[in-house]
Design an enzyme around this catalytic site. Structure first.
Site, PDB file in Angstrom:
ATOM      1  N   HIS A 231       0.845  -1.197   0.000  1.00 51.23           N
ATOM      2  CA  HIS A 231       0.000   0.000   0.000  1.00 51.23           C
ATOM      3  C   HIS A 231       0.876   1.241   0.000  1.00 51.23           C
ATOM      4  O   HIS A 231       2.109   1.147   0.022  1.00 51.23           O
ATOM      5  CB  HIS A 231      -0.923   0.012   1.231  1.00 51.23           C
ATOM      6  CG  HIS A 231      -0.179   0.180   2.526  1.00 51.23           C
ATOM      7  ND1 HIS A 231       0.248  -0.891   3.280  1.00 51.23           N
ATOM      8  CD2 HIS A 231       0.237   1.289   3.197  1.00 51.23           C
ATOM      9  CE1 HIS A 231       0.877  -0.455   4.363  1.00 51.23           C
ATOM     10  NE2 HIS A 231       0.887   0.868   4.329  1.00 51.23           N
TER      11      HIS A 231
ATOM     12  N   HIS B 186      -6.051  -1.764   3.786  1.00 45.99           N
ATOM     13  CA  HIS B 186      -5.958  -0.494   3.067  1.00 45.99           C
ATOM     14  C   HIS B 186      -5.044  -0.653   1.870  1.00 45.99           C
ATOM     15  O   HIS B 186      -4.051  -1.374   1.899  1.00 45.99           O
ATOM     16  CB  HIS B 186      -5.498   0.659   3.961  1.00 45.99           C
ATOM     17  CG  HIS B 186      -4.132   0.528   4.566  1.00 45.99           C
ATOM     18  ND1 HIS B 186      -3.631  -0.636   5.068  1.00 45.99           N
ATOM     19  CD2 HIS B 186      -3.155   1.456   4.760  1.00 45.99           C
ATOM     20  CE1 HIS B 186      -2.419  -0.437   5.554  1.00 45.99           C
ATOM     21  NE2 HIS B 186      -2.094   0.810   5.371  1.00 45.99           N
TER      22      HIS B 186
ATOM     23  N   HIS C  24       4.892   7.400   2.472  1.00 49.81           N
ATOM     24  CA  HIS C  24       5.618   6.137   2.373  1.00 49.81           C
ATOM     25  C   HIS C  24       4.921   5.204   1.397  1.00 49.81           C
ATOM     26  O   HIS C  24       3.748   5.390   1.078  1.00 49.81           O
ATOM     27  CB  HIS C  24       5.750   5.456   3.740  1.00 49.81           C
ATOM     28  CG  HIS C  24       4.467   4.868   4.275  1.00 49.81           C
ATOM     29  ND1 HIS C  24       3.604   5.565   5.084  1.00 49.81           N
ATOM     30  CD2 HIS C  24       3.910   3.628   4.122  1.00 49.81           C
ATOM     31  CE1 HIS C  24       2.579   4.804   5.408  1.00 49.81           C
ATOM     32  NE2 HIS C  24       2.732   3.612   4.822  1.00 49.81           N
TER      33      HIS C  24
ATOM     34  N   HIS D 257       0.479  -0.809  14.846  1.00 47.18           N
ATOM     35  CA  HIS D 257      -0.492   0.262  14.659  1.00 47.18           C
ATOM     36  C   HIS D 257      -1.763  -0.044  15.445  1.00 47.18           C
ATOM     37  O   HIS D 257      -2.187  -1.207  15.524  1.00 47.18           O
ATOM     38  CB  HIS D 257      -0.897   0.378  13.186  1.00 47.18           C
ATOM     39  CG  HIS D 257       0.172   0.884  12.281  1.00 47.18           C
ATOM     40  ND1 HIS D 257       0.839   2.065  12.495  1.00 47.18           N
ATOM     41  CD2 HIS D 257       0.677   0.385  11.113  1.00 47.18           C
ATOM     42  CE1 HIS D 257       1.703   2.264  11.524  1.00 47.18           C
ATOM     43  NE2 HIS D 257       1.630   1.250  10.672  1.00 47.18           N
TER      44      HIS D 257
ATOM     45  N   TYR E  35       9.053   1.489   9.949  1.00 43.58           N
ATOM     46  CA  TYR E  35       9.257   2.517   8.930  1.00 43.58           C
ATOM     47  C   TYR E  35      10.745   2.810   8.822  1.00 43.58           C
ATOM     48  O   TYR E  35      11.452   2.889   9.838  1.00 43.58           O
ATOM     49  CB  TYR E  35       8.519   3.805   9.307  1.00 43.58           C
ATOM     50  CG  TYR E  35       7.019   3.711   9.204  1.00 43.58           C
ATOM     51  CD1 TYR E  35       6.367   3.916   7.989  1.00 43.58           C
ATOM     52  CD2 TYR E  35       6.250   3.448  10.330  1.00 43.58           C
ATOM     53  CE1 TYR E  35       4.991   3.837   7.899  1.00 43.58           C
ATOM     54  CE2 TYR E  35       4.868   3.367  10.247  1.00 43.58           C
ATOM     55  CZ  TYR E  35       4.246   3.568   9.030  1.00 43.58           C
ATOM     56  OH  TYR E  35       2.886   3.486   8.950  1.00 43.58           O
TER      57      TYR E  35
ATOM     58  N   GLU F 179       8.023   1.143   4.272  1.00 44.45           N
ATOM     59  CA  GLU F 179       7.467   0.430   5.424  1.00 44.45           C
ATOM     60  C   GLU F 179       7.416  -1.053   5.090  1.00 44.45           C
ATOM     61  O   GLU F 179       7.185  -1.431   3.934  1.00 44.45           O
ATOM     62  CB  GLU F 179       6.048   0.915   5.737  1.00 44.45           C
ATOM     63  CG  GLU F 179       5.406   0.212   6.940  1.00 44.45           C
ATOM     64  CD  GLU F 179       3.918   0.502   7.098  1.00 44.45           C
ATOM     65  OE1 GLU F 179       3.394   0.247   8.201  1.00 44.45           O
ATOM     66  OE2 GLU F 179       3.280   0.962   6.124  1.00 44.45           O
TER      67      GLU F 179
END
Length: 305
Positions: A148, A198, A212, A244, A253, A263
């Site tokens: 993503h 996502h 990112h 997260h 990251y 990431e």
């Protein structure tokens, strides 16, 4: 109409030789071609020709490619984009290396999105018949695939409408100023069109910037191992390993040699169109981003390319 996934990220780097070392030896991507000052790469569990394009000459994102299932989907998305009021153009087959005809959309955030259905395709590194779980000759982190990206936009609400109306995405999670829909301003959104938690996230910020782009790992322990590899290779780590709150994914990251943020991401829950959207309030954003420490470093919120 169906966007299958983010197909590729095309980003600029300051030194192609340094970038090659980072993306092939630390991240463990395969180099599939080097043409016209561009490097084409893929993960070991990807079957399309490439998922990353590195172009020498600066930093930041050039464009993202999104693959659709059918050729007819391109025209449907084109109609939706024109109805939304954004600029579109057609790119002939072959103008993008190993990619068929493209619909290029100039998004409200200032980013360029390529929509395509045809790309030179083959098989993953483990093959399609009686495959092993992973290749024996993995390098570095051994990232299987791109996952993503997070971009910035001055008007997150407009980008959300664009992704809903044109891409058919829905918002899985968001950070909003209030829980009252009548007085709500979105600070960040995490959107998808599949059960992947996502595919594209948007954060309030300057136009056309990259926060990112991320690569998928399978297991949480691989995140810690990835951080160890980064330490061995003197790769600058931004944050992590951690988890997260938003998406529940495990993460590290870090930066490529040009300063683009990468990431590695593992886990996260499944998203479905009928799943209730999760909303985070600004006072809980640090917990949402970094669930354990609940602190945001200045670099994470200010460094963009």
């Amino acid at each position: 109409m169906a966007i299958l996934r983010m197909g590729y990220a095309h980003v600029r780097v300051t030194d192609l030789a340094e970038a090659r070392q980072h993306y092939t030896q630390t991240l463990g991507l395969d180099e599939v071609a080097a043409v016209d000052n561009k490097l084409y790469l893929k993960g070991w569990d990807e079957w399309d020709h490439h998922s990353v394009v590195l172009e020498e000459g600066g930093v930041g994102v050039v464009k993202f490619g999104f693959k659709v299932q059918y050729e007819d989907d391109i025209a449907q998305i084109e109609n939706r984009a024109q109805k939304f009021g954004v600029t579109t153009e057609r790119v002939s087959k072959g103008e993008e290396f190993e990619v068929g005809e493209i619909l290029r959309i100039h998004s409200p955030s200032g980013h360029f999105f390529d929509i395509y259905s045809e790309i030179t395709s083959g098989q993953s590194d483990v093959g399609n018949v009686n495959p092993e779980a992973f290749p024996r000759d993995l390098r570095g982190i051994g990232a299987p695939a791109i996952d993503h990206a997070l971009i910035t936009a001055e008007d997150v609400g407009q980008m959300e409408r664009f992704l809903h109306d044109v891409f058919g995405f829905w918002t899985a999670e968001k950070v909003a100023t209030t829980l009252d829909p009548a007085d709500q301003h979105n600070i960040a959104i995490w959107t998808t069109g599949t059960n992947q938690i996502h595919q594209l996230a948007v954060l309030e910020g300057p136009q056309a910037k990259l926060h990112h782009f991320a690569f998928r790992l399978e297991e949480g322990w691989e995140i810690t191992r990835a951080a160890d590899i980064m330490a061995m290779d003197d790769v600058p780590i931004d944050v992590g390993p951690t988890r997260h709150g938003i998406t529940r994914g495990k993460t590290v990251y870090f930066f490529d040699p040009a300063g683009n943020r990468n990431e590695v991401f593992a886990g996260g829950y499944l998203s479905f169109a009928d799943r209730p959207m999760v909303t985070w309030t600004p006072d809980m954003i640090a917990k949402g981003i970094f669930y354990h420490a609940r602190e945001l470093n200045e670099r994470f919120t200010t460094v963009l390319t």
